[in-house]
Enzyme design. Structure first.
Site, PDB file in Angstrom:
ATOM      1  N   THR A  74     -16.485  19.591 -31.609  1.00 40.26           N
ATOM      2  CA  THR A  74     -15.604  20.729 -31.858  1.00 40.26           C
ATOM      3  C   THR A  74     -14.205  20.374 -31.380  1.00 40.26           C
ATOM      4  O   THR A  74     -14.027  20.002 -30.226  1.00 40.26           O
ATOM      5  CB  THR A  74     -16.083  22.012 -31.145  1.00 40.26           C
ATOM      6  OG1 THR A  74     -15.023  22.973 -31.155  1.00 40.26           O
ATOM      7  CG2 THR A  74     -16.494  21.766 -29.708  1.00 40.26           C
ATOM      8  N   ILE A  75     -13.238  20.485 -32.267  1.00 46.05           N
ATOM      9  CA  ILE A  75     -11.881  20.154 -31.833  1.00 46.05           C
ATOM     10  C   ILE A  75     -11.364  21.186 -30.840  1.00 46.05           C
ATOM     11  O   ILE A  75     -10.435  20.922 -30.093  1.00 46.05           O
ATOM     12  CB  ILE A  75     -10.909  20.012 -33.018  1.00 46.05           C
ATOM     13  CG1 ILE A  75     -10.635  21.358 -33.681  1.00 46.05           C
ATOM     14  CG2 ILE A  75     -11.395  19.011 -34.023  1.00 46.05           C
ATOM     15  CD1 ILE A  75      -9.433  21.331 -34.607  1.00 46.05           C
ATOM     16  N   ASP A  76     -11.985  22.379 -30.832  1.00 45.06           N
ATOM     17  CA  ASP A  76     -11.536  23.423 -29.909  1.00 45.06           C
ATOM     18  C   ASP A  76     -11.743  23.033 -28.450  1.00 45.06           C
ATOM     19  O   ASP A  76     -11.108  23.592 -27.558  1.00 45.06           O
ATOM     20  CB  ASP A  76     -12.277  24.733 -30.170  1.00 45.06           C
ATOM     21  CG  ASP A  76     -11.906  25.347 -31.510  1.00 45.06           C
ATOM     22  OD1 ASP A  76     -11.002  24.813 -32.174  1.00 45.06           O
ATOM     23  OD2 ASP A  76     -12.526  26.355 -31.891  1.00 45.06           O
TER      24      ASP A  76
ATOM     25  N   LYS B 214      19.364  25.954 -31.456  1.00 42.01           N
ATOM     26  CA  LYS B 214      19.685  27.292 -31.962  1.00 42.01           C
ATOM     27  C   LYS B 214      18.465  28.101 -32.388  1.00 42.01           C
ATOM     28  O   LYS B 214      18.603  29.242 -32.832  1.00 42.01           O
ATOM     29  CB  LYS B 214      20.658  27.201 -33.129  1.00 42.01           C
ATOM     30  CG  LYS B 214      20.172  26.368 -34.313  1.00 42.01           C
ATOM     31  CD  LYS B 214      21.254  26.307 -35.395  1.00 42.01           C
ATOM     32  CE  LYS B 214      20.813  25.448 -36.572  1.00 42.01           C
ATOM     33  NZ  LYS B 214      21.851  25.389 -37.626  1.00 42.01           N
TER      34      LYS B 214
ATOM     35  N   ARG C  86     -10.168  28.871 -31.591  1.00 41.67           N
ATOM     36  CA  ARG C  86     -10.558  30.256 -31.809  1.00 41.67           C
ATOM     37  C   ARG C  86     -10.876  31.007 -30.526  1.00 41.67           C
ATOM     38  O   ARG C  86     -10.427  32.121 -30.310  1.00 41.67           O
ATOM     39  CB  ARG C  86     -11.787  30.298 -32.742  1.00 41.67           C
ATOM     40  CG  ARG C  86     -12.208  31.686 -33.164  1.00 41.67           C
ATOM     41  CD  ARG C  86     -13.517  31.648 -33.917  1.00 41.67           C
ATOM     42  NE  ARG C  86     -14.636  31.446 -33.017  1.00 41.67           N
ATOM     43  CZ  ARG C  86     -15.756  30.810 -33.353  1.00 41.67           C
ATOM     44  NH1 ARG C  86     -15.877  30.291 -34.542  1.00 41.67           N
ATOM     45  NH2 ARG C  86     -16.735  30.685 -32.478  1.00 41.67           N
TER      46      ARG C  86
ATOM     47  N   GLU D 269      -4.513  20.612 -40.130  1.00 43.42           N
ATOM     48  CA  GLU D 269      -3.871  19.286 -40.083  1.00 43.42           C
ATOM     49  C   GLU D 269      -4.487  18.412 -38.993  1.00 43.42           C
ATOM     50  O   GLU D 269      -4.529  17.190 -39.107  1.00 43.42           O
ATOM     51  CB  GLU D 269      -2.367  19.424 -39.799  1.00 43.42           C
ATOM     52  CG  GLU D 269      -1.583  20.248 -40.799  1.00 43.42           C
ATOM     53  CD  GLU D 269      -1.484  21.715 -40.417  1.00 43.42           C
ATOM     54  OE1 GLU D 269      -0.504  22.358 -40.843  1.00 43.42           O
ATOM     55  OE2 GLU D 269      -2.377  22.214 -39.706  1.00 43.42           O
TER      56      GLU D 269
END
Length: 409
Positions: free
Chosen positions: A58-60, A97, A107, A281
């Site tokens: 899980t990338i989470d 700026k 999640r 991505e």
């Protein structure tokens, strides 16, 4: 897909036996590996000698404990996000700026945001778990951002970078209660809601089912946000937070608060904001060297566990900050990580998500540095993932893992 009905379990067993499969390796996060644990128990009960082994993916970063130091994918994703955020930091330090609000995938935990914060040293790094622990309202979260914006403007710095965890809205206590109530209402009245012609009709129906306080809270949200909260849940009954534009909600509320302060003569600066959402991505890129080595070790280890007739275990590879040849392999029972949670209005056994530990070393590093990062341009620009060169560069692990493991050296 969540496997939970008797028909699903029976069909799974039928498919396994018809194809003469000896072992099933389930690769995924807490929900997928909950399936693995339940299937292992079912097969054992049915007298089926099929091994079920889980692999943490899980990338989470929310599937971890003493035996599972990290999940594969987290290293690659955070390096990809850090490159993108680093590019924004470089631009903001040049253009001077804009305030960039960057929502990052994650999640149910803020591990990705914390790690990208370490890699880039952005000005504001919001951690959902801290918001929950401090019982902060949405207004208080906004005030914390406004405070930094005002202070930087006093130093003629009307620019900065804010990192927002994707699941932040679920960590705000009042919103957490609202979402839990919404989950129950939507689950219990699904046929009725599906028959309704438009969103406004559905909202009015839901308002009537909520308590007056929760209905008032939902009505107070911008129309777009309240609409996004009504979207269909995922197969596990979770809110699809990737479709809730929390960064835009924060910007609108920050603008409104700054406008009030300007009228009171307490803010003389400018506030122009740009939004970003870095999600998919990060999980579609080529794997880092660390993840490639880790995946190979996890897969090989899973095969060894299955070949030895074990079932209901999660493949475990430890001591990951050392060289791969010094890693330690083993297995951890999936049931050891389970607890009872409410899903789709019912109590169910699931693997507990590992949230950012506010007493842990990584969060303490953030607390120590964030006031300085808020007021300075201490930005880091990691650049792309490196595959060739000194191993100290190409095989580096995450900052989170380094901080967690330093005391164990």
């Amino acid at each position: 897909t969540k496997i939970e009905t008797p028909e699903q379990f029976e069909q799974t067993k039928k498919t396994i036996l018809e194809n003469k499969i000896d072992a099933l390796v389930v690769i995924g996060g807490d929900d997928s590996n909950t399936n693995a644990g339940l299937l292992a128990e079912y097969f054992k009960k049915e007298g089926t000698s099929v091994s079920v082994i889980g692999v943490p993916k899980t990338i989470d970063g929310d599937l971890k404990n003493e035996m599972i130091e990290t999940s594969f994918g987290f290293d690659t994703a955070t390096k990809i996000y850090a490159e993108l955020v680093g590019n924004i930091c470089r631009d903001v330090n040049s253009a001077r700026k804009y305030w960039h609000f960057v929502r990052l995938m994650g999640r149910s935990a803020s591990h990705i945001t914390l790690e990208v914060g370490f890699k880039t040293q952005s000005n504001i790094i919001l951690i959902g778990e801290e918001v929950l622990a401090k019982n902060m309202t949405l207004s208080q979260v906004v005030d914390s951002i406004v405070g930094v914006v005002v202070k930087r403007s006093e130093a003629k710095k009307n620019f900065g970078v804010v990192l927002v965890p994707e699941g932040l809205i679920e960590f705000v206590p009042e919103m957490k209660v609202l979402i839990a109530a919404l989950n129950d209402v939507l689950a219990e009245n699904e046929p009725t809601l599906r028959s309704m012609a438009n969103l406004d009709e559905k909202k009015n129906f839901v308002y009537a089912k909520l308590t007056p306080q929760l209905a008032a809270l939902m009505r107070s949200l911008p129309y777009g946000i309240s609409s996004q909260l009504m979207l269909d849940r995922d197969p596990h009954g979770n809110v699809q937070v990737s479709q809730i534009e929390t960064e835009k909600l924060l910007i609108d509320m920050v603008k409104a608060r700054l406008s009030e302060l300007k009228k009171e003569g307490k803010f003389q600066g400018k506030f122009s904001a740009i939004t970003h959402f870095f999600g998919y991505e990060g999980r579609c890129g080529a794997p880092s060297n660390f993840d490639a080595n880790y995946c190979y070790a996890l897969g090989y280890n899973a095969a060894v566990l299955a070949l030895n007739g074990l079932t209901g275990y999660l493949s475990s590879v430890r001591k990951l900050i050392k060289k791969p040849e010094q890693w330690e392999c083993g297995g951890v029972p999936l049931t050891m990580m389970m607890n009872i949670e409410r899903r789709k209005g019912k109590e169910k056994p699931v693997i507990q998500k590992a949230l950012v530990n506010l007493s842990g070393a990584p969060f303490k590093v953030l607390v120590k540095n964030r006031d300085n990062w808020a007021m300075t341009e201490s930005y880091l620009f990691p650049g792309p993932i490196q595959y060739f060169g000194p191993s100290v560069i190409t095989d580096m692990t995450t900052k989170t893992l380094q901080y967690e493991q330093e005391k164990k050296k």
